[in-house]
Design a protein around this motif. Structure first.
Motif, PDB file in Angstrom:
ATOM      1  N   MET A   1      54.766  75.171  49.200  1.00 37.90           N
ATOM      2  CA  MET A   1      54.850  75.009  50.456  1.00 37.90           C
ATOM      3  C   MET A   1      53.745  73.990  50.847  1.00 37.90           C
ATOM      4  O   MET A   1      52.632  73.903  50.209  1.00 37.90           O
ATOM      5  N   VAL A   2      54.102  73.049  51.641  1.00 37.41           N
ATOM      6  CA  VAL A   2      52.981  72.267  52.399  1.00 37.41           C
ATOM      7  C   VAL A   2      52.344  72.746  53.446  1.00 37.41           C
ATOM      8  O   VAL A   2      52.859  73.430  54.493  1.00 37.41           O
ATOM      9  N   LYS A   3      50.976  73.051  53.282  1.00 37.04           N
ATOM     10  CA  LYS A   3      50.031  73.427  54.293  1.00 37.04           C
ATOM     11  C   LYS A   3      49.812  72.410  55.236  1.00 37.04           C
ATOM     12  O   LYS A   3      49.297  71.387  55.226  1.00 37.04           O
ATOM     13  N   VAL A   4      50.021  73.095  56.648  1.00 36.75           N
ATOM     14  CA  VAL A   4      49.871  72.199  58.079  1.00 36.75           C
ATOM     15  C   VAL A   4      48.882  72.979  58.910  1.00 36.75           C
ATOM     16  O   VAL A   4      48.927  74.012  59.043  1.00 36.75           O
ATOM     17  N   PHE A   5      47.975  72.087  59.442  1.00 36.06           N
ATOM     18  CA  PHE A   5      47.014  72.436  60.491  1.00 36.06           C
ATOM     19  C   PHE A   5      47.128  71.688  61.697  1.00 36.06           C
ATOM     20  O   PHE A   5      47.606  70.481  61.678  1.00 36.06           O
ATOM     21  N   LEU A   6      47.197  72.273  62.735  1.00 37.72           N
ATOM     22  CA  LEU A   6      47.641  71.709  64.088  1.00 37.72           C
ATOM     23  C   LEU A   6      46.314  71.651  65.208  1.00 37.72           C
ATOM     24  O   LEU A   6      45.551  72.505  65.193  1.00 37.72           O
ATOM     25  N   VAL A   7      45.862  70.682  65.624  1.00 34.78           N
ATOM     26  CA  VAL A   7      44.825  70.259  66.614  1.00 34.78           C
ATOM     27  C   VAL A   7      45.213  69.887  67.842  1.00 34.78           C
ATOM     28  O   VAL A   7      45.775  68.420  67.813  1.00 34.78           O
ATOM     29  N   GLU A   8      45.416  70.534  69.001  1.00 36.98           N
ATOM     30  CA  GLU A   8      45.727  70.065  70.177  1.00 36.98           C
ATOM     31  C   GLU A   8      45.104  70.737  71.336  1.00 36.98           C
ATOM     32  O   GLU A   8      45.051  72.009  71.394  1.00 36.98           O
ATOM     33  N   ASP A   9      44.401  69.948  72.209  1.00 35.41           N
ATOM     34  CA  ASP A   9      43.565  70.710  73.365  1.00 35.41           C
ATOM     35  C   ASP A   9      44.516  71.406  74.396  1.00 35.41           C
ATOM     36  O   ASP A   9      43.845  72.231  75.063  1.00 35.41           O
ATOM     37  N   GLU A  10      45.672  70.932  74.592  1.00 38.10           N
ATOM     38  CA  GLU A  10      46.496  71.476  75.558  1.00 38.10           C
ATOM     39  C   GLU A  10      47.182  72.831  74.885  1.00 38.10           C
ATOM     40  O   GLU A  10      48.031  72.734  74.132  1.00 38.10           O
ATOM     41  N   ALA A  11      46.856  74.106  75.484  1.00 47.72           N
ATOM     42  CA  ALA A  11      47.238  75.257  74.782  1.00 47.72           C
ATOM     43  C   ALA A  11      48.629  75.264  74.758  1.00 47.72           C
ATOM     44  O   ALA A  11      48.933  75.816  73.858  1.00 47.72           O
ATOM     45  N   ILE A  12      49.083  75.026  75.792  1.00 49.79           N
ATOM     46  CA  ILE A  12      50.839  75.155  76.237  1.00 49.79           C
ATOM     47  C   ILE A  12      51.456  74.335  75.151  1.00 49.79           C
ATOM     48  O   ILE A  12      52.478  74.816  74.484  1.00 49.79           O
ATOM     49  N   ILE A  13      50.925  73.160  74.936  1.00 51.85           N
ATOM     50  CA  ILE A  13      51.669  72.151  73.701  1.00 51.85           C
ATOM     51  C   ILE A  13      51.446  72.704  72.505  1.00 51.85           C
ATOM     52  O   ILE A  13      52.245  72.782  71.761  1.00 51.85           O
ATOM     53  N   ARG A  14      50.066  73.123  72.236  1.00 55.18           N
ATOM     54  CA  ARG A  14      49.815  73.955  70.771  1.00 55.18           C
ATOM     55  C   ARG A  14      50.894  74.981  70.438  1.00 55.18           C
ATOM     56  O   ARG A  14      51.548  75.160  69.511  1.00 55.18           O
ATOM     57  N   ARG A  15      50.992  75.908  71.667  1.00 60.06           N
ATOM     58  CA  ARG A  15      51.786  77.129  71.456  1.00 60.06           C
ATOM     59  C   ARG A  15      53.272  76.689  71.218  1.00 60.06           C
ATOM     60  O   ARG A  15      53.933  77.186  70.474  1.00 60.06           O
ATOM     61  N   GLY A  16      53.724  75.624  71.816  1.00 58.14           N
ATOM     62  CA  GLY A  16      55.290  75.251  71.957  1.00 58.14           C
ATOM     63  C   GLY A  16      55.387  74.599  70.520  1.00 58.14           C
ATOM     64  O   GLY A  16      56.563  74.948  69.937  1.00 58.14           O
ATOM     65  N   ILE A  17      54.521  74.000  69.904  1.00 61.13           N
ATOM     66  CA  ILE A  17      54.728  73.283  68.666  1.00 61.13           C
ATOM     67  C   ILE A  17      54.837  74.526  67.464  1.00 61.13           C
ATOM     68  O   ILE A  17      55.454  74.299  66.659  1.00 61.13           O
ATOM     69  N   LYS A  18      53.498  75.315  67.699  1.00 60.21           N
ATOM     70  CA  LYS A  18      53.691  76.545  66.834  1.00 60.21           C
ATOM     71  C   LYS A  18      54.896  77.360  66.791  1.00 60.21           C
ATOM     72  O   LYS A  18      55.449  77.745  65.815  1.00 60.21           O
ATOM     73  N   LYS A  19      55.381  77.526  67.906  1.00 62.37           N
ATOM     74  CA  LYS A  19      56.366  78.395  68.120  1.00 62.37           C
ATOM     75  C   LYS A  19      57.919  77.881  67.754  1.00 62.37           C
ATOM     76  O   LYS A  19      58.722  78.476  67.214  1.00 62.37           O
ATOM     77  N   ASN A  20      58.013  76.404  68.127  1.00 63.41           N
ATOM     78  CA  ASN A  20      59.367  76.084  68.014  1.00 63.41           C
ATOM     79  C   ASN A  20      59.703  75.313  66.731  1.00 63.41           C
ATOM     80  O   ASN A  20      61.066  75.057  66.506  1.00 63.41           O
ATOM     81  N   VAL A  21      58.637  74.922  66.012  1.00 67.78           N
ATOM     82  CA  VAL A  21      58.983  74.136  64.605  1.00 67.78           C
ATOM     83  C   VAL A  21      59.294  75.306  63.789  1.00 67.78           C
ATOM     84  O   VAL A  21      58.336  76.254  63.411  1.00 67.78           O
TER      85      VAL A  21
END
Length: 124
Positions: A1-21
């Protein structure tokens, strides 16, 4: 598994990416997230250094430490980490600096789960 970390200051975008991918289905392990490179809680840089992701997704414009500065530090400390920048700015100077840092991909917002997944798979 490839480990992925996400940095995004807009919480709604961060949640959307985390949830929808579909991370695991596509061979990725989501290992962490942060709202800013330096000061916002949780702080990205210490978490990135702890989790040692194979791939970092970061917004380009954030308060305190922007995505380019964060990317530069990550590349210096973890040179094998691949980086995808998300940007709402279609400005050549940002893209030019990203190239000098060694960014793998530069995506303009808004980004869909399908387009981000395609880029993640390509970078993987």
């Amino acid at each position: 598994m490839v480990k992925v970390f996400l940095v995004e200051d807009e919480a709604i975008i961060r949640r959307g990416i985390k949830k929808n991918v579909e991370w695991e289905k596509n061979g990725f392990e989501f290992v962490g997230e942060a709202g800013d490179g330096e000061y916002a809680y949780p702080m990205a840089l210490p978490l990135i250094l702890k989790s040692k992701p194979d791939l970092l997704i970061t917004d380009i414009k954030m308060p305190f430490m922007d995505g380019l500065e964060l990317s530069h530090l990550v590349k210096k400390i973890l040179p094998n980490t691949k980086i995808i920048i998300l940007s709402g700015y279609n400005e050549f100077e940002y893209a030019k600096e990203a190239i000098t840092i060694g960014i793998s991909e530069y995506l303009l917002k808004p980004v869909t789960a399908a387009s981000l997944t395609a880029v993640l798979r390509k970078v993987k």
